[in-house]
Design a protein around this motif. Structure first.
Motif, PDB file in Angstrom:
ATOM      1  N   ASN A   1      -1.433   4.382  -2.370  1.00  0.00           N
ATOM      2  CA  ASN A   1      -3.002   3.765  -2.031  1.00  0.00           C
ATOM      3  C   ASN A   1      -3.206   3.627  -1.140  1.00  0.00           C
ATOM      4  OD1 ASN A   1      -5.436   4.036  -2.324  1.00  0.00           O
ATOM      5  ND2 ASN A   1      -5.432   3.274  -5.010  1.00  0.00           N
ATOM      6  N   LYS A   2      -3.760   3.801  -0.247  1.00  0.00           N
ATOM      7  CA  LYS A   2      -4.366   2.572   1.104  1.00  0.00           C
ATOM      8  C   LYS A   2      -5.224   1.744   0.767  1.00  0.00           C
ATOM      9  CE  LYS A   2      -6.509   6.351   3.913  1.00  0.00           C
ATOM     10  NZ  LYS A   2      -7.812   5.427   3.731  1.00  0.00           N
ATOM     11  N   ASP A   3      -6.072   2.239   0.031  1.00  0.00           N
ATOM     12  CA  ASP A   3      -7.336   1.807  -0.357  1.00  0.00           C
ATOM     13  C   ASP A   3      -7.031   0.482  -1.945  1.00  0.00           C
ATOM     14  OD1 ASP A   3      -8.844   2.837   0.850  1.00  0.00           O
ATOM     15  OD2 ASP A   3      -9.180   4.964   0.215  1.00  0.00           O
TER      16      ASP A   3
ATOM     17  N   LEU B   1      -8.590  -3.874  -0.706  1.00  0.00           N
ATOM     18  CA  LEU B   1      -9.687  -3.093   0.142  1.00  0.00           C
ATOM     19  C   LEU B   1      -8.920  -4.030   1.500  1.00  0.00           C
ATOM     20  CD1 LEU B   1     -11.844  -2.666  -2.092  1.00  0.00           C
ATOM     21  CD2 LEU B   1     -10.415  -1.378  -0.686  1.00  0.00           C
TER      22      LEU B   1
ATOM     23  N   ARG C   1       0.756  -0.961  -0.449  1.00  0.00           N
ATOM     24  CA  ARG C   1       0.334  -0.293   0.292  1.00  0.00           C
ATOM     25  C   ARG C   1       0.734   1.617  -0.776  1.00  0.00           C
ATOM     26  NH1 ARG C   1      -4.656  -2.157   4.700  1.00  0.00           N
ATOM     27  NH2 ARG C   1      -5.627  -3.348   2.891  1.00  0.00           N
TER      28      ARG C   1
ATOM     29  N   SER D   1      -9.722   0.215  -7.927  1.00  0.00           N
ATOM     30  CA  SER D   1      -9.002   0.433  -6.589  1.00  0.00           C
ATOM     31  C   SER D   1      -8.203   1.874  -6.842  1.00  0.00           C
ATOM     32  CB  SER D   1      -8.415  -1.362  -6.575  1.00  0.00           C
ATOM     33  OG  SER D   1      -9.023  -2.118  -6.134  1.00  0.00           O
TER      34      SER D   1
END
Length: 222
Positions: free
Chosen positions: A204-206, A209, A199, A222
């Motif tokens: 991008n931490k998302d 998921l 991540r 994503s």
């Protein structure tokens, strides 16, 4: 097979779309430079038909931008420019073929078939989700146009995720994929560490998921 037609002349674009429909291709029409960028960002195509002269930009610049971000979809440039130097410039910029206007529909379709055969072989080594492109053959990963460095385990996990979009993968499945030691699979939290690092590197931490109580997944958006 979905084809993107990038053409600012509405009549020409509609004629191309009708021709492709008769040959059992599906297609989208982008009416210019910015419209084309929006389509390419959202959808995947097996072939792009690109006019050089666009109303709001330059087709050659769009071609260069596509290649810079590692989009390897076959591109057939269509243009009235017939000079040798122009054709060389187009091919050197990343086009797979060049067809001068006016052209016959028979020749256009024949060249499309050649590029589609070529593209189907090469595309199998590339996986793209959002702004992340993974090359299975070269073991490279690109975020937009910048290559990022992953460990072997991180690459293997990312490849597994990208090959299984929208599918929830459990920690056990992920651990088993990178570690054949049953004890390590059951006891280690190494998967959580790898995902945290992925991540961070993907900025991008998302992107990956967390499905509470089950595992992890990624989606096309994503």
């Amino acid at each position: 097979m979905n084809v993107l037609i990038i053409e600012d002349d509405a009549l020409t674009a509609k004629q191309l779309q009708k021709l492709l429909k008769n040959e059992k291709y599906s297609s989208d029409i982008a009416t210019g430079y910015n419209d084309a960028k929006s389509y390419i960002d959202k959808y995947s195509y097996c072939l792009i038909l690109l006019d050089w002269n666009l109303g709001d930009g330059d087709g050659l610049e769009l071609l260069k931008e596509i290649r810079e971000i590692q989009i390897d979809v076959p591109v057939l440039m269509l243009s009235a420019n017939s000079e040798i130097d122009d054709r060389v410039e187009v091919l050197d910029s990343g086009a797979d073929d060049y067809l001068c206007k006016p052209y016959s529909n028979i020749e256009l379709l024949a060249r499309m078939r050649v590029l589609l055969r070529k593209g189907s072989k090469e595309k199998s080594s590339l996986i793209r989700v959002a702004n992340v492109t993974l090359n299975i053959t070269t073991h490279q990963v690109f975020l937009n146009k910048e290559e990022i460095n992953l460990t072997s385990a991180e690459f293997d996990l990312l490849e597994l995720f990208m090959k299984n979009q929208n599918i929830v993968l459990t920690r056990y499945q992920l651990s088993e994929h990178i570690n054949k030691d049953n004890y390590a699979i059951k006891q280690s939290n190494v998967i959580d560490v790898h995902i945290k690092n992925l991540r961070k590197k993907l900025q991008n931490k998302d992107f990956i998921l967390n499905i509470r109580g089950v595992g992890y997944k990624i989606t096309q958006s994503s």
